[in-house]
Design an enzyme around this catalytic site. Structure first.
Site, mmCIF file in Angstrom:
data_model
loop_
_atom_site.group_PDB
_atom_site.id
_atom_site.type_symbol
_atom_site.label_atom_id
_atom_site.label_comp_id
_atom_site.label_asym_id
_atom_site.label_seq_id
_atom_site.Cartn_x
_atom_site.Cartn_y
_atom_site.Cartn_z
ATOM 1 C CB SER A 147 22.746 54.944 6.818
ATOM 2 O OG SER A 147 21.725 54.506 5.907
ATOM 3 C CE1 TYR A 160 26.367 52.208 3.712
ATOM 4 C CE2 TYR A 160 24.146 51.921 4.059
ATOM 5 C CZ TYR A 160 24.945 52.551 3.882
ATOM 6 O OH TYR A 160 24.787 53.904 4.254
#
Length: 263
Positions: A147, A160
């Site tokens: 990501s 995350y």
């Protein structure tokens, strides 16, 4: 970016996609199938994964396996099932993940451990298992879906972000360790992508802040200099190129697919 032979540039290759039942994972499965690969989809949602398999071309001989990638025993069983169906795994796409948000002071131990388990440990466990196949067969591609959160910081997604930074480090370390083999290891780092998972994030913002749907959506889109969301097919195209012979010299890279958010 070099074009891939859509008539079968990956013909005969066995591609295993984790989190392949929806969103980016389903788009990647569709693209790899179009390029000639045989597909195994791993997902905790077996019913949804089976529905995705049914939409893939019959030439992919796709099948779905229910698997919790945080469980080493479940991974061993799933890979054994995949080998029985299609032989050794040639391509591993580590796509499975979760994104839960909370500010630092409300990030519980449970949330922290769950984000690392799903996003980082599961990636490691699947890669360790697949690389054994690749070393035996003498070819392989590992693509970890990270990501932009793995390349920069985002507030309110502490766990995350830490996990995706870990995926980038894992990618680089694996690539160097395997550089003397025909195996390449890369990461693809999407920005905010138009998937069901993204819609869940928008809903969370609406529920927690009272913003309207358009305002909540705009809060995410503003990160992209192009002023839009990434499409799952754009991520899938990048993954397919990394899996092709044209990308044989590309390893240890973290490719941002984000409209210029990370440069």
């Amino acid at each position: 970016m070099p074009e891939i032979d859509s008539a079968g540039g990956l013909s005969g290759r066995h591609a295993l996609v984790t989190g392949g039942s929806r969103g980016i994972g389903a788009a990647i499965a569709s693209r790899l199938a179009a390029d000639g690969a045989r597909l195994t989809l791993l997902s905790r949602d077996f019913v949804r994964a089976t529905e995705t398999v049914a939409r893939l071309p019959k030439s992919a001989h796709a099948h779905a396996i229910a698997c919790d990638i945080t469980d080493p025993a479940a991974i061993a069983d799933a890979f054994a099932d995949a080998r029985a169906q299609h032989g050794a795994v040639d391509i591993l796409i580590n796509n499975a993940g979760q994104a839960a948000s909370a500010p630092l002071r409300r990030t519980s131990d449970e949330l922290w451990h769950r984000m690392l388990a799903v996003n980082l440990t599961g990636t490691f466990l699947c890669a360790r298992t697949a690389v054994a196949d690749m070393l035996t067969s003498g070819r392989g591609r590992v693509v970890n879906i990270a990501s932009t959160a793995g390349l920069r910081g985002y507030p309110y997604v502490i766990a995350y972000t830490a996990a995706k930074h870990g995926v980038i480090g894992l990618t680089r370390a694996m690539a160097l360790e395997l550089a003397g083999t025909p195996i390449t290891v890369n990461a693809v780092c999407p920005g905010f992508t138009d998937t069901e998972l993204f819609q869940e994030s928008v809903t969370h913002v609406i529920d927690s802040t009272g913003r309207g749907a358009e305002e909540a959506r705009a809060a995410f889109v503003r990160h992209n200099p192009q002023g839009r969301l990434i499409e799952p097919a754009e991520v899938a195209d990048t993954v397919a190129w990394l899996c092709s012979d044209a990308a044989a010299s590309i390893t240890g890279q973290s490719i941002s697919v984000s409209g210029g958010e990370v440069m």
